[in-house]
Structures are given as structure tokens and as C-alpha cells.
Design a protein around this motif. Structure first.
Motif, PDB file in Angstrom:
ATOM      1  N   GLU A  46     -11.884   4.884  17.338  1.00  0.00           N
ATOM      2  CA  GLU A  46     -11.497   3.734  18.132  1.00  0.00           C
ATOM      3  C   GLU A  46     -10.608   2.847  17.250  1.00  0.00           C
ATOM      4  O   GLU A  46     -10.267   3.229  16.123  1.00  0.00           O
ATOM      5  CB  GLU A  46     -12.730   2.985  18.614  1.00  0.00           C
ATOM      6  CG  GLU A  46     -13.733   3.842  19.370  1.00  0.00           C
ATOM      7  CD  GLU A  46     -13.223   4.356  20.715  1.00  0.00           C
ATOM      8  OE1 GLU A  46     -12.131   3.929  21.128  1.00  0.00           O
ATOM      9  OE2 GLU A  46     -13.909   5.183  21.342  1.00  0.00           O
ATOM     10  N   THR A  47     -10.268   1.654  17.716  1.00  0.00           N
ATOM     11  CA  THR A  47      -9.316   0.812  16.991  1.00  0.00           C
ATOM     12  C   THR A  47      -9.723   0.547  15.538  1.00  0.00           C
ATOM     13  O   THR A  47      -8.887   0.685  14.625  1.00  0.00           O
ATOM     14  CB  THR A  47      -9.114  -0.519  17.729  1.00  0.00           C
ATOM     15  OG1 THR A  47      -8.572  -0.246  19.031  1.00  0.00           O
ATOM     16  CG2 THR A  47      -8.133  -1.418  16.970  1.00  0.00           C
ATOM     17  N   PRO A  48     -10.970   0.206  15.222  1.00  0.00           N
ATOM     18  CA  PRO A  48     -11.319  -0.035  13.804  1.00  0.00           C
ATOM     19  C   PRO A  48     -11.149   1.208  12.938  1.00  0.00           C
ATOM     20  O   PRO A  48     -10.679   1.112  11.791  1.00  0.00           O
ATOM     21  CB  PRO A  48     -12.790  -0.470  13.878  1.00  0.00           C
ATOM     22  CG  PRO A  48     -12.985  -0.977  15.271  1.00  0.00           C
ATOM     23  CD  PRO A  48     -12.101  -0.123  16.121  1.00  0.00           C
ATOM     24  N   GLN A  49     -11.530   2.362  13.454  1.00  0.00           N
ATOM     25  CA  GLN A  49     -11.415   3.595  12.669  1.00  0.00           C
ATOM     26  C   GLN A  49      -9.945   4.001  12.486  1.00  0.00           C
ATOM     27  O   GLN A  49      -9.561   4.510  11.430  1.00  0.00           O
ATOM     28  CB  GLN A  49     -12.189   4.726  13.337  1.00  0.00           C
ATOM     29  CG  GLN A  49     -13.698   4.587  13.279  1.00  0.00           C
ATOM     30  CD  GLN A  49     -14.236   3.560  14.273  1.00  0.00           C
ATOM     31  OE1 GLN A  49     -13.585   3.282  15.295  1.00  0.00           O
ATOM     32  NE2 GLN A  49     -15.390   3.004  13.983  1.00  0.00           N
ATOM     33  N   ILE A  50      -9.142   3.778  13.504  1.00  0.00           N
ATOM     34  CA  ILE A  50      -7.714   4.071  13.399  1.00  0.00           C
ATOM     35  C   ILE A  50      -7.066   3.174  12.354  1.00  0.00           C
ATOM     36  O   ILE A  50      -6.264   3.627  11.522  1.00  0.00           O
ATOM     37  CB  ILE A  50      -7.036   3.913  14.774  1.00  0.00           C
ATOM     38  CG1 ILE A  50      -7.553   4.980  15.743  1.00  0.00           C
ATOM     39  CG2 ILE A  50      -5.523   3.998  14.640  1.00  0.00           C
ATOM     40  CD1 ILE A  50      -7.162   4.739  17.181  1.00  0.00           C
ATOM     41  N   ASP A  51      -7.421   1.889  12.370  1.00  0.00           N
ATOM     42  CA  ASP A  51      -6.886   0.960  11.362  1.00  0.00           C
ATOM     43  C   ASP A  51      -7.333   1.350   9.959  1.00  0.00           C
ATOM     44  O   ASP A  51      -6.549   1.269   8.995  1.00  0.00           O
ATOM     45  CB  ASP A  51      -7.340  -0.470  11.672  1.00  0.00           C
ATOM     46  CG  ASP A  51      -6.696  -1.041  12.930  1.00  0.00           C
ATOM     47  OD1 ASP A  51      -5.663  -0.478  13.372  1.00  0.00           O
ATOM     48  OD2 ASP A  51      -7.220  -2.024  13.472  1.00  0.00           O
ATOM     49  N   ARG A 110      -5.343   4.363   8.794  1.00  0.00           N
ATOM     50  CA  ARG A 110      -3.982   3.940   8.419  1.00  0.00           C
ATOM     51  C   ARG A 110      -3.989   3.282   7.042  1.00  0.00           C
ATOM     52  O   ARG A 110      -3.101   3.531   6.214  1.00  0.00           O
ATOM     53  CB  ARG A 110      -3.428   2.995   9.484  1.00  0.00           C
ATOM     54  CG  ARG A 110      -1.992   2.596   9.262  1.00  0.00           C
ATOM     55  CD  ARG A 110      -1.472   1.738  10.395  1.00  0.00           C
ATOM     56  NE  ARG A 110      -1.288   2.502  11.634  1.00  0.00           N
ATOM     57  CZ  ARG A 110      -2.003   2.294  12.737  1.00  0.00           C
ATOM     58  NH1 ARG A 110      -2.981   1.378  12.766  1.00  0.00           N
ATOM     59  NH2 ARG A 110      -1.764   3.007  13.823  1.00  0.00           N
ATOM     60  N   ARG A 127      -4.227  13.769  19.559  1.00  0.00           N
ATOM     61  CA  ARG A 127      -3.735  12.526  18.962  1.00  0.00           C
ATOM     62  C   ARG A 127      -3.714  12.711  17.451  1.00  0.00           C
ATOM     63  O   ARG A 127      -4.621  13.308  16.869  1.00  0.00           O
ATOM     64  CB  ARG A 127      -4.599  11.341  19.364  1.00  0.00           C
ATOM     65  CG  ARG A 127      -4.514  11.014  20.850  1.00  0.00           C
ATOM     66  CD  ARG A 127      -5.090   9.652  21.173  1.00  0.00           C
ATOM     67  NE  ARG A 127      -6.519   9.581  20.848  1.00  0.00           N
ATOM     68  CZ  ARG A 127      -7.241   8.459  20.902  1.00  0.00           C
ATOM     69  NH1 ARG A 127      -6.665   7.321  21.273  1.00  0.00           N
ATOM     70  NH2 ARG A 127      -8.524   8.481  20.601  1.00  0.00           N
ATOM     71  N   TYR A 143       0.636   6.332  15.263  1.00  0.00           N
ATOM     72  CA  TYR A 143      -0.455   7.054  15.915  1.00  0.00           C
ATOM     73  C   TYR A 143       0.056   7.531  17.258  1.00  0.00           C
ATOM     74  O   TYR A 143       0.350   6.719  18.151  1.00  0.00           O
ATOM     75  CB  TYR A 143      -1.658   6.131  16.072  1.00  0.00           C
ATOM     76  CG  TYR A 143      -2.933   6.823  16.502  1.00  0.00           C
ATOM     77  CD1 TYR A 143      -3.408   7.935  15.831  1.00  0.00           C
ATOM     78  CD2 TYR A 143      -3.677   6.322  17.571  1.00  0.00           C
ATOM     79  CE1 TYR A 143      -4.583   8.550  16.210  1.00  0.00           C
ATOM     80  CE2 TYR A 143      -4.868   6.926  17.956  1.00  0.00           C
ATOM     81  CZ  TYR A 143      -5.313   8.040  17.274  1.00  0.00           C
ATOM     82  OH  TYR A 143      -6.485   8.660  17.652  1.00  0.00           O
TER      83      TYR A 143
END
Length: 494
Positions: A67-72, A75, A184, A192
Motif C-alpha cells: 500500500e502507500t506506506p510500503q511503496i514509499d 522507493r 505493478r 511506480y
């Protein structure tokens, strides 16, 4: 089908993807030195060859859904590695055998997910990159479905299978990548993106069998099919006749859903005899039983398999079990998922002085007899012990940039027991290069996720798409953030 019958079919050799040998037959290296080995250092990683100890700077196991925290966070790790000049690679179970799943002096991600979502209307499932096939089978089996294509064992990660574009028993398919709808991925610049045949298609096809060199896959959407009850058919024949007969069985409109073949590996009748096993749906498809895990008989069959080491009489016994007794004991009905749901560990050899090494060659059916002759001239005279060969059908792959099947091919998966010494390694390298040369002379190819013993000219000849693949990689990742031993050995020179 009972667990006993299933274990007999699988335990006496259908585990073509099994790794590990070592206990019964060891001649020490004159120097007394063994290669590889197990390290207690958490920053020294190895792969299934046990010959690739690799020191990394960071080893991160990623289990959370992206989700957004893991993607950040992902990165940020890429930015950190790039600033430090460290390479990065994502892996799962690290079953490749030449360091393709580790970043030397870099960051290695182990993807280990357990989530999966089914779309019964679209006949697809979406899962995390590191979701193991055992998890996929368990979830799909409960809903009456089955993976369209997967490797012959259930220990591997789904995205890792895509990244080597592995194939399996199900027919009439090409590699697993042909069944992936979308994914993805995070690229080297931190972007991403979605990839499919309609969106970023060039990256999608480069990453299919691209060995993780284009980015970190986070999740995938993959095709599924109905689970089914199958009935096996066994046919014995001269080995030289196998190629055309196998393709005829798979593509002849007789409803074959899974298929494989075997050759007799005893040295006194090396590759003279073949057996073909095909599976077709039964008339009654009601009340399918759940797919069991590996049972007692599968583990007990290990002794039959391992006794072959250094013993032609044991190889004779195994061939008799498989081609004579096998059709009688293992001839009952079995579900598709039951055939797929077997771990590599079943045939583990538990000997630290030897290791199992896989080879795989892709041959046109009409050239199969010539390849048999080549193997007879090369393998028996080597120092290596061939314990098993499994033959599979692979349909044409016109998508992957590193396609190993530009036309329909027979995949020849060989499992050797190698002494973990300098002598054993040098002999394996010599034999591998000779087998690759003979295969290339017949218009065939070889598979990349194993030991890096091929010469530079051999990989260029086997994979015409290599140079454009490397050019695409350099354009997308100019600092070579994503790299591993295979890149450094062959592709960095391209």
C-alpha cells in the motif's frame, strides 16, 4: 487418487525441479576443500546450488502488502542504494543457481507474501509478488480453481516464476508469463507503474523472463483455470521416438491437460528408453477432493531416488518402479492441484559434500533424436551423476525478449548430483559448455537460471534478443541499480 499413488508418481521422479543430493557417493577433492557451504552470517546469502555464497550489505524481507506506506518505503530503499552506489535485486526462494537472485555488496529483497484475491468472473487471481505457489494452490483449490501454469514444485514465488518465465506440466502452454495479465513494478527512477500487454507493453515483455533487471515487481494478476480430476495414461517407447509422439499427444486434440516424459538414465542403456505420461479429465468432475501436501510415501520414495547415486543397479530399479510398477500403483485418478502441490524438499539429500545442479535444454521435436545422440556422447563420459531427466512440452513464446522457445519445444530438465569441489565444478563447466554447443548446433537453446557456465558466445547465439534486451535495460536503468551475477558475467559486456 490415494496419497500412496500420488507419492509414487511424484516421489520416483516427477519432482523434476527438486534440488539436493549428496549422501551416498562422495570422492573428496584432492585438496580436501569443499566449495560453497552454509554460513551463519545473516548477510551472506546463497541459492539452491549451495555454491553461490554472496555477501550483501542489506537483506530485507518484505511481507506487507504494498500500500502507500510500503511503496514509499521501497522507493526510499532504492534512493538509499543508488546514493550509496549499491546494486539491488528482488528475490523469493532463491532457487536459481548462479547468483541471479542476490546483489553482491548490495541490497537484496526477499519477497514473502501470503495474500491472494480471486476474480471468478475474469478467471484471474491477484497476489503479492512473493506469494508462494503453495499459498496460491491452497486458495484456488478451495474455490475449485487451479493455476494455469506454474513450476513443477510449489516453493517458488509467483513473481520469481514470471521473472525466469518458468514453465511446467500443464499443456498446451508456453512459459508462465503467457498467463500473466498485468503487474505493478517500481523502476530504478522510483516511478511506480502498471505493466500489461496494453500498458507499458515493452517493459512487460522485457520483465517476462527478465531476471529482475528492470525493477521490483510488487503484485501480479494471473490467469487461473478450473481444477479437474485427471486420469493418467502411460506409454513406453524407444527414446528416439519420443519427440514427435509427445507433441502429437499434447496437440492432437485428445484433451491432454498435463504431460511429461522420462528417460532411462542408467549408464549401460543411457537414454535408450522413454516413457510418456499424459493426464486427461475424467467423466466425473464432481466432489473434487482437496489437494493434500507431501505425505509419508513421497518422503519414503526419496530413498529410491537417492540410491541411484553411483549405482546403475539402483537406476535400473528406479526405472522399473517408474515404467513397470508405476502405471499399476500410480494409475489412479488425481486432481490437477494434487499433481502441482509438492515441495522441492521432498527429495532433499542431506549431504553437505554434494549438491544437485539443474540443466535445461529446449529442442525442436524433430531434432530430439539428434539431441539424444549428443547426450549419449557427452554425459556418460563426464564425472557427473545424472539422476533424472523430465521432458515437458513448451508452446512457442513470441513475447519475452529472452524467449527460449521461438517455436514449439521439448524442454529437457536434467538433475545432476555434483561433488562440491573444484574438480566437480570444473568438470560440470566443461560438460555444460559441450552440451550447450551440441544443443545450439541442433537449433535449440538452454535455460538461464542455472549455473553461469556458458561462454559469452553461447548466450549470444542462444538468445538473439539479448542485445536489444541489454540496450533496453541500460536506457531504463543507466546507473545499473538492478543487477546480479548473471548481469555482471554476461550482460554488462554487451
Amino acid at each position: 487418487m490415494s496419497n500412496t499413488r500420488r507419492a509414487f508418481l511424484l516421489g520416483t521422479g516427477a519432482l523434476a525441479g527438486a534440488y539436493a543430493t549428496r549422501k551416498y557417493y562422495t570422492t573428496p577433492d584432492p585438496s580436501g576443500r569443499l566449495l560453497g557451504g552454509v554460513s551463519n552470517d545473516p548477510l551472506v546469502l546463497n541459492d539452491a546450488s549451495e555454491l553461490s555464497p554472496t555477501r550483501v550489505v542489506k537483506h530485507l524481507t518484505l511481507t506487507d502488502r504494498f500500500e502507500t506506506p510500503q511503496i514509499d518505503a521501497l522507493r526510499a530503499e532504492l534512493v538509499d542504494a543508488k546514493q550509496a552506489g549499491r546494486p539491488v535485486i528482488a528475490s523469493a526462494a532463491r532457487h536459481s543457481m548462479g547468483g541471479q537472485s542476490m546483489a553482491v555488496a548490495g541490497t537484496t529483497f526477499t519477497m514473502d507474501h501470503d495474500w491472494i484475491e480471486l476474480d471468478k468472473t475474469a478467471l484471474t487471481y491477484r497476489c503479492g509478488a512473493g506469494t508462494r505457489w503453495s499459498t496460491v494452490i491452497a486458495k484456488l483449490d478451495a474455490e475449485g480453481f487451479s493455476p494455469a501454469v506454474m513450476q513443477s514444485n510449489n516453493d517458488f514465488g509467483v513473481a520469481a516464476t514470471f521473472s525466469v518465465n518458468a514453465h511446467g506440466w500443464p499443456t498446451p502452454y508456453s512459459g508462465m508469463g503467457s498467463t500473466v495479465d498485468s503487474l505493478r513494478m517500481m523502476l530504478a527512477d522510483g516511478s511506480y507503474i502498471n505493466c500489461s500487454r496494453d500498458e507499458n507493453a515493452d517493459i512487460f515483455f522485457a520483465a517476462m523472463g527478465g531476471y529482475g533487471l528492470f525493477g521490483v515487481i510488487t503484485d501480479m494478476t494471473v490467469k487461473m483455470v478450473s481444477n479437474s480430476r485427471l486420469q493418467p495414461t502411460f506409454e513406453k517407447m524407444d527414446a528416439e521416438l519420443f519427440g514427435p509422439r509427445f507433441v502429437q499427444a499434447v496437440k492432437g486434440g485428445t484433451g491432454v491437460q498435463m504431460a511429461y516424459g522420462r528417460l532411462d538414465v542408467s549408464k549401460d542403456r543411457f537414454f535408450e528408453r522413454a516413457m510418456m505420461i499424459t493426464y486427461r479429465p475424467t467423466q466425473d468432475q464432481s466432489d473434487l477432493p482437496p489437494a493434500p501436501g507431501s505425505g509419508f510415501m513421497s518422503k519414503a520414495a526419496r530413498s529410491v531416488f537417492r540410491a541411484q547415486l553411483g549405482s546403475d543397479s539402483a537406476k535400473h530399479r528406479r526405472w522399473w518402479f517408474e515404467s513397470g510398477l508405476g502405471p499399476w500403483i500410480g494409475g489412479g485418478e488425481v486432481t490437477r492441484n494434487t499433481l502441482l502441490n509438492e515441495p522441492v524438499i521432498t527429495l532433499d539429500d542431506r549431504d553437505d559434500t554434494r549438491t544437485d545442479i539443474l540443466h535445461e535444454y529446449f529442442i525442436a521435436p524433430d531434432k530430439f533424436a539428434g539431441w539424444i545422440h549428443a547426450c549419449r556422447e557427452v554425459i556418460p563420459s563426464s564425472y557427473q551423476e545424472l539422476l533424472n531427466i523430465t521432458l515437458r512440452y513448451v508452446a512457442q513464446d513470441g513475447e519475452s525478449w529472452l524467449s527460449y522457445a521461438p517455436a514449439d519445444r521439448i524442454a529437457c530438465v536434467m538433475l545432476f548430483s555434483q561433488e562440491k569441489t573444484h574438480r566437480g565444478e570444473e568438470d560440470m563447466k566443461r560438460m555444460t559448455q559441450e552440451l550447450i554447443d551440441r544443443t545450439l548446433d541442433l537449433g535449440g537453446s538452454y535455460y538461464l537460471p542455472y549455473r553461469l557456465h556458458a561462454r559469452q558466445d553461447q548466450i549470444i547465439k542462444a538468445y538473439p534478443g539479448l542485445r536489444p534486451f541489454v540496450a533496453k535495460k541500460r536506457a531504463m536503468d543507466p546507473t545499473n541499480l538492478f543487477r546480479h551475477a548473471m548481469w555482471d558475467t554476461y550482460m554488462a559486456r554487451g
